[in-house]
Every structure is written in structure tokens, then in C-alpha cells.
Write a protein that holds these residues in place. Structure first.
Motif, PDB file in Angstrom:
ATOM      1  N   ARG A  33     -10.974 -18.995  14.748  1.00  0.00           N
ATOM      2  CA  ARG A  33     -11.751 -18.965  14.028  1.00  0.00           C
ATOM      3  C   ARG A  33     -12.998 -18.569  14.347  1.00  0.00           C
ATOM      4  NH1 ARG A  33     -10.746 -16.555   8.298  1.00  0.00           N
ATOM      5  NH2 ARG A  33      -9.194 -17.101   8.079  1.00  0.00           N
ATOM      6  N   ARG A  34     -14.277 -17.546  14.672  1.00  0.00           N
ATOM      7  CA  ARG A  34     -15.472 -17.628  15.178  1.00  0.00           C
ATOM      8  C   ARG A  34     -16.230 -17.067  14.441  1.00  0.00           C
ATOM      9  NH1 ARG A  34     -15.198 -16.746  21.321  1.00  0.00           N
ATOM     10  NH2 ARG A  34     -17.622 -17.037  21.064  1.00  0.00           N
ATOM     11  N   ARG A  35     -17.258 -17.992  14.561  1.00  0.00           N
ATOM     12  CA  ARG A  35     -18.856 -17.109  13.537  1.00  0.00           C
ATOM     13  C   ARG A  35     -19.521 -16.305  14.763  1.00  0.00           C
ATOM     14  NH1 ARG A  35     -16.035 -17.730   9.419  1.00  0.00           N
ATOM     15  NH2 ARG A  35     -15.835 -19.660   8.806  1.00  0.00           N
ATOM     16  N   TRP A  36     -20.146 -14.956  14.219  1.00  0.00           N
ATOM     17  CA  TRP A  36     -20.336 -14.390  15.265  1.00  0.00           C
ATOM     18  C   TRP A  36     -21.626 -14.451  14.453  1.00  0.00           C
ATOM     19  CZ3 TRP A  36     -18.654 -13.207  20.757  1.00  0.00           C
ATOM     20  CH2 TRP A  36     -16.719 -13.592  20.482  1.00  0.00           C
ATOM     21  N   SER A  37     -22.898 -14.373  15.642  1.00  0.00           N
ATOM     22  CA  SER A  37     -24.049 -13.969  14.500  1.00  0.00           C
ATOM     23  C   SER A  37     -23.915 -12.526  15.149  1.00  0.00           C
ATOM     24  CB  SER A  37     -24.539 -14.673  15.811  1.00  0.00           C
ATOM     25  OG  SER A  37     -24.940 -14.203  17.197  1.00  0.00           O
ATOM     26  N   ASP A  38     -25.334 -12.516  14.257  1.00  0.00           N
ATOM     27  CA  ASP A  38     -25.416 -10.905  14.301  1.00  0.00           C
ATOM     28  C   ASP A  38     -26.149  -9.985  15.742  1.00  0.00           C
ATOM     29  OD1 ASP A  38     -25.063 -10.499  11.903  1.00  0.00           O
ATOM     30  OD2 ASP A  38     -27.261 -10.885  10.593  1.00  0.00           O
ATOM     31  N   ASP A  39     -27.245 -11.190  16.421  1.00  0.00           N
ATOM     32  CA  ASP A  39     -27.260 -10.875  17.639  1.00  0.00           C
ATOM     33  C   ASP A  39     -25.647 -10.773  18.683  1.00  0.00           C
ATOM     34  OD1 ASP A  39     -30.199 -10.636  16.788  1.00  0.00           O
ATOM     35  OD2 ASP A  39     -29.953 -12.835  17.954  1.00  0.00           O
ATOM     36  N   ARG A  98     -12.608  -9.009  26.930  1.00  0.00           N
ATOM     37  CA  ARG A  98     -13.828 -10.056  28.332  1.00  0.00           C
ATOM     38  C   ARG A  98     -14.833 -10.842  27.023  1.00  0.00           C
ATOM     39  NH1 ARG A  98     -15.448  -6.097  31.076  1.00  0.00           N
ATOM     40  NH2 ARG A  98     -17.444  -5.283  29.259  1.00  0.00           N
ATOM     41  N   HIS A  99     -14.334 -10.327  25.667  1.00  0.00           N
ATOM     42  CA  HIS A  99     -15.642 -11.352  24.989  1.00  0.00           C
ATOM     43  C   HIS A  99     -14.246 -12.477  24.117  1.00  0.00           C
ATOM     44  CE1 HIS A  99     -19.606 -10.128  25.732  1.00  0.00           C
ATOM     45  NE2 HIS A  99     -19.134  -8.936  25.849  1.00  0.00           N
ATOM     46  N   ASP A 100     -13.054 -11.938  24.241  1.00  0.00           N
ATOM     47  CA  ASP A 100     -12.472 -12.653  23.903  1.00  0.00           C
ATOM     48  C   ASP A 100     -12.389 -12.437  21.950  1.00  0.00           C
ATOM     49  OD1 ASP A 100     -10.012 -14.110  23.689  1.00  0.00           O
ATOM     50  OD2 ASP A 100     -11.511 -16.039  22.821  1.00  0.00           O
TER      51      ASP A 100
END
Length: 122
Positions: A13-19, A41-43
Motif C-alpha cells: 500500500r504505497r502512497r504516490w505523490s502527484d509529482d 522499474r518503479h515497482d
């Protein structure tokens, strides 16, 4: 005594920022890039990359409230151009003859032609 399983690796459960999302999207959809390889590559799962792209497109195409609230109309006028009579696709006169033959006269036919055709049918 019971068995304990320890999961190692990144938390699912990763949280990705908008950037971060924009950076991954621009990398994944750049010319010659493979979305699956960039996602690996970014999993990130490839379906998540496509979901981010769909949401980004939907957000950028939504009209603003002022555009929705003010409908505008354009005036349309049709004017016949001089000298350009458009022939009709439907005949003006249809004459059924014996043995199932038929003569169709279209509105674009000249009066002399129509008179000659009717005289020939007498």
C-alpha cells in the motif's frame, strides 16, 4: 508453538505523490518506452499506470463550471449559391409502363426533354 511468516520487501500500500505519478507517466508514455518495463522499474503494476493516465486525462478534459453554465448558440444560415442547382435524388414524375418498365423524370430535366419523353410514350 505456531509458525510465523515474515513478509519482506516493500509495503504494497504505497502512497504516490502527484509529482511521482506525473514523472512515472511521462517516462512510461515517452516515445519508445515500454510501459511494463517502466512500471517494473518503479515497482508499480501496469494497470495502476494506465489508471493514473485515465484519471489524468479525465481531470484535464472536465469543463469548468462557468463553461457548463453558459450555453452559447451559433447562428446558421443557408443561402443558395447562384447557378448551382443541386439535382434531387428523388424523381419528380414516375411513369409505370407495361411489363414492369418504368420511366423516371427528375426535377433537373429540361422541359424540352420531358415533353419529348412524354410524346414518345403516346
Amino acid at each position: 508453538m505456531g509458525q510465523v511468516t515474515v513478509f519482506s520487501g516493500p509495503e504494497r500500500r504505497r502512497r504516490w505523490s502527484d509529482d511521482e505519478r506525473l514523472r512515472i507517466l511521462s517516462e512510461a508514455f515517452s516515445p519508445g518506452a515500454c510501459v511494463a518495463r517502466v512500471a517494473q522499474r518503479h515497482d508499480v503494476s501496469t494497470s495502476l499506470v494506465y489508471t493514473w493516465r485515465r484519471k489524468l486525462r479525465a481531470a484535464s478534459t472536465e469543463p469548468t463550471m462557468t463553461e457548463r453554465s453558459a450555453p452559447q448558440f451559433a447562428e446558421a444560415m443557408m443561402a443558395p449559391e447562384p447557378g448551382s442547382a443541386r439535382p434531387s435524388l428523388n424523381p419528380a414524375i414516375v411513369v409505370d409502363l407495361a411489363r414492369g418498365n418504368r420511366v423516371s423524370i427528375f426535377p433537373s430535366a429540361s422541359p424540352a426533354l420531358v415533353a419529348a419523353a412524354l410524346r414518345a410514350l403516346r
